[in-house]
Design an enzyme around this catalytic site. Structure first.
Site, PDB file in Angstrom:
ATOM      1  N   SER A 163       0.834  -1.208   0.000  1.00  0.00           N
ATOM      2  CA  SER A 163       0.000   0.000   0.000  1.00  0.00           C
ATOM      3  C   SER A 163       0.862   1.250   0.000  1.00  0.00           C
ATOM      4  O   SER A 163       1.686   1.432   0.888  1.00  0.00           O
ATOM      5  CB  SER A 163      -0.899   0.046   1.244  1.00  0.00           C
ATOM      6  OG  SER A 163      -1.711  -1.081   1.303  1.00  0.00           O
ATOM      7  N   HIS A 176      -4.523  -3.393  -3.841  1.00  0.00           N
ATOM      8  CA  HIS A 176      -3.344  -4.228  -4.081  1.00  0.00           C
ATOM      9  C   HIS A 176      -3.397  -4.641  -5.552  1.00  0.00           C
ATOM     10  O   HIS A 176      -4.447  -5.075  -6.033  1.00  0.00           O
ATOM     11  CB  HIS A 176      -3.375  -5.483  -3.187  1.00  0.00           C
ATOM     12  CG  HIS A 176      -3.243  -5.194  -1.714  1.00  0.00           C
ATOM     13  ND1 HIS A 176      -3.309  -6.164  -0.751  1.00  0.00           N
ATOM     14  CD2 HIS A 176      -3.034  -4.045  -1.050  1.00  0.00           C
ATOM     15  CE1 HIS A 176      -3.168  -5.627   0.448  1.00  0.00           C
ATOM     16  NE2 HIS A 176      -2.999  -4.341   0.294  1.00  0.00           N
ATOM     17  N   ARG A 212       0.716  -9.641  -4.270  1.00  0.00           N
ATOM     18  CA  ARG A 212       1.098 -10.242  -2.983  1.00  0.00           C
ATOM     19  C   ARG A 212      -0.048 -11.087  -2.440  1.00  0.00           C
ATOM     20  O   ARG A 212      -1.204 -10.658  -2.460  1.00  0.00           O
ATOM     21  CB  ARG A 212       1.428  -9.107  -2.016  1.00  0.00           C
ATOM     22  CG  ARG A 212       1.807  -9.549  -0.634  1.00  0.00           C
ATOM     23  CD  ARG A 212       2.151  -8.357   0.241  1.00  0.00           C
ATOM     24  NE  ARG A 212       3.570  -8.279   0.524  1.00  0.00           N
ATOM     25  CZ  ARG A 212       4.205  -7.156   0.841  1.00  0.00           C
ATOM     26  NH1 ARG A 212       3.583  -6.010   0.863  1.00  0.00           N
ATOM     27  NH2 ARG A 212       5.495  -7.178   1.123  1.00  0.00           N
ATOM     28  N   THR A 213       0.269 -12.268  -1.987  1.00  0.00           N
ATOM     29  CA  THR A 213      -0.711 -13.089  -1.268  1.00  0.00           C
ATOM     30  C   THR A 213      -0.442 -12.920   0.222  1.00  0.00           C
ATOM     31  O   THR A 213       0.700 -13.072   0.675  1.00  0.00           O
ATOM     32  CB  THR A 213      -0.577 -14.573  -1.666  1.00  0.00           C
ATOM     33  OG1 THR A 213      -0.905 -14.697  -3.058  1.00  0.00           O
ATOM     34  CG2 THR A 213      -1.518 -15.456  -0.862  1.00  0.00           C
ATOM     35  N   HIS A 214      -1.479 -12.551   0.962  1.00  0.00           N
ATOM     36  CA  HIS A 214      -1.312 -12.357   2.406  1.00  0.00           C
ATOM     37  C   HIS A 214      -1.626 -13.650   3.157  1.00  0.00           C
ATOM     38  O   HIS A 214      -2.412 -14.469   2.711  1.00  0.00           O
ATOM     39  CB  HIS A 214      -2.222 -11.222   2.901  1.00  0.00           C
ATOM     40  CG  HIS A 214      -1.771  -9.864   2.469  1.00  0.00           C
ATOM     41  ND1 HIS A 214      -2.091  -9.329   1.240  1.00  0.00           N
ATOM     42  CD2 HIS A 214      -0.996  -8.947   3.101  1.00  0.00           C
ATOM     43  CE1 HIS A 214      -1.542  -8.128   1.142  1.00  0.00           C
ATOM     44  NE2 HIS A 214      -0.869  -7.866   2.253  1.00  0.00           N
ATOM     45  N   GLU A 254      -4.886  -4.924  14.969  1.00  0.00           N
ATOM     46  CA  GLU A 254      -4.543  -5.352  16.321  1.00  0.00           C
ATOM     47  C   GLU A 254      -5.450  -4.664  17.338  1.00  0.00           C
ATOM     48  O   GLU A 254      -5.964  -3.576  17.098  1.00  0.00           O
ATOM     49  CB  GLU A 254      -3.083  -4.993  16.638  1.00  0.00           C
ATOM     50  CG  GLU A 254      -2.072  -5.613  15.700  1.00  0.00           C
ATOM     51  CD  GLU A 254      -2.051  -4.970  14.323  1.00  0.00           C
ATOM     52  OE1 GLU A 254      -2.373  -3.760  14.205  1.00  0.00           O
ATOM     53  OE2 GLU A 254      -1.735  -5.684  13.346  1.00  0.00           O
TER      54      GLU A 254
END
Ligand code: HPA
Length: 271
Positions: free
Chosen positions: A37, A69, A90-92, A191
């Site tokens: 990002s 993304h 990108r694979t998270h 979080e």
């Protein structure tokens, strides 16, 4: 190959690299970048685009899961004639495809010839000295995913994982660049304030949902790693404001020109 042979992650990466070479016409890529990002504009700033390959045409890649993304692999000719491969797909970890999928881009980059891996992300700031919009060098990480991309008894050393030499190089471009320890949580939820306090107590400065597993795979593959976080927001509880994905994307968009300029000056210096 016998019928019972299961393809290893490295074999799948080699196959992906062959497809990239074929579709781009570029036999070897020297440097690879994963642009998170806020970092996407850097692709066009580091050189001339030779080829854009939709991720789903390359073995082992998937279309992007998240708006904001990208979803393609871009081959770029740098002014000095070297080639960079931008992994815009990108694979998270939170996608649930497993850690092999998460690090497939990095392994493909290594198989394509890259010896330097630039990993970037948008992340939350734990360190109160950071402000949204600020790029920070990653000096080390804490992996809280309870996972590793390495399979089997392969005890890879992670000392100086985020190369101090490459960080020094980056600071020749911008001496004001701060650095900090990246803490990878699994996400996709942000979080809790207590988790952010915990991240700070155990030595973290930045919280995010990517990068650490990829850096480990890069080291296993013998690459040097340069890591950058764009601080898109103060992490939960550091400021009063609740977090939103829209805010993260917006902070990224605003910082894009600055980050593109920064990377366009640093990447040519990389080995
Ligand atoms: N936490 C985790 N990941 C993130 C954040 C955050 O605060 N901001 C952007 N990605």
């Amino acid at each position: 190959m016998s019928e019972s042979h299961e393809q290893t992650p490295q074999e799948l990466a080699a196959e992906a690299a062959r497809v990239i070479a074929e579709l781009s016409g570029i036999e070897k890529h020297d440097i690879a970048l994963t642009l998170g990002s806020g970092w996407g504009k850097a692709a066009t700033a580091i050189g001339e685009i030779v080829s854009e390959i939709p991720a789903e045409q390359v073995p082992g890649f998937h279309a992007a899961a998240v708006v904001g993304h990208g979803g393609k692999l871009t081959s770029i000719r740098m002014p000095d004639g070297r080639h960079a491969l931008v992994i815009g797909a990108r694979t998270h970890f939170y996608e649930g495809r497993g850690v092999r999928a998460v690090v497939h881009g990095v392994r493909t980059a290594a198989a394509a010839g890259a010896t330097t891996m630039v990993l970037t992300n948008g992340a939350g700031g734990v360190n109160p000295n950071y402000s949204p919009g600020q790029p920070v060098l990653i000096s080390d990480h804490i992996n809280l995913t309870a996972s590793s991309p390495i399979e089997g008894a392969n005890f890879v050393d992670l000392t100086d994982l985020y190369s101090s030499k490459l960080r020094d190089l980056a600071r020749t471009v911008d001496p004001t660049l701060d650095e900090g320890v990246y803490v990878q949580f699994t996400g996709p939820h942000y979080e809790t304030p207590a988790e952010v306090r915990y991240a700070g107590i155990i030595g973290g400065d930045i919280v995010g949902m990517s990068t650490a597993l990829e850096a480990i795979a890069a080291r296993q593959a013998g690459m040097q790693v340069l890591g950058f976080s764009l601080i898109t927001n103060a992490a939960a509880g550091i400021s009063e404001t609740p977090l939103s994905h829209a805010e993260v994307i917006e902070a990224g968009r605003e910082a894009e020109p600055k980050l593109a300029s920064l990377l366009s000056q640093i990447v040519p210096l990389l080995p």
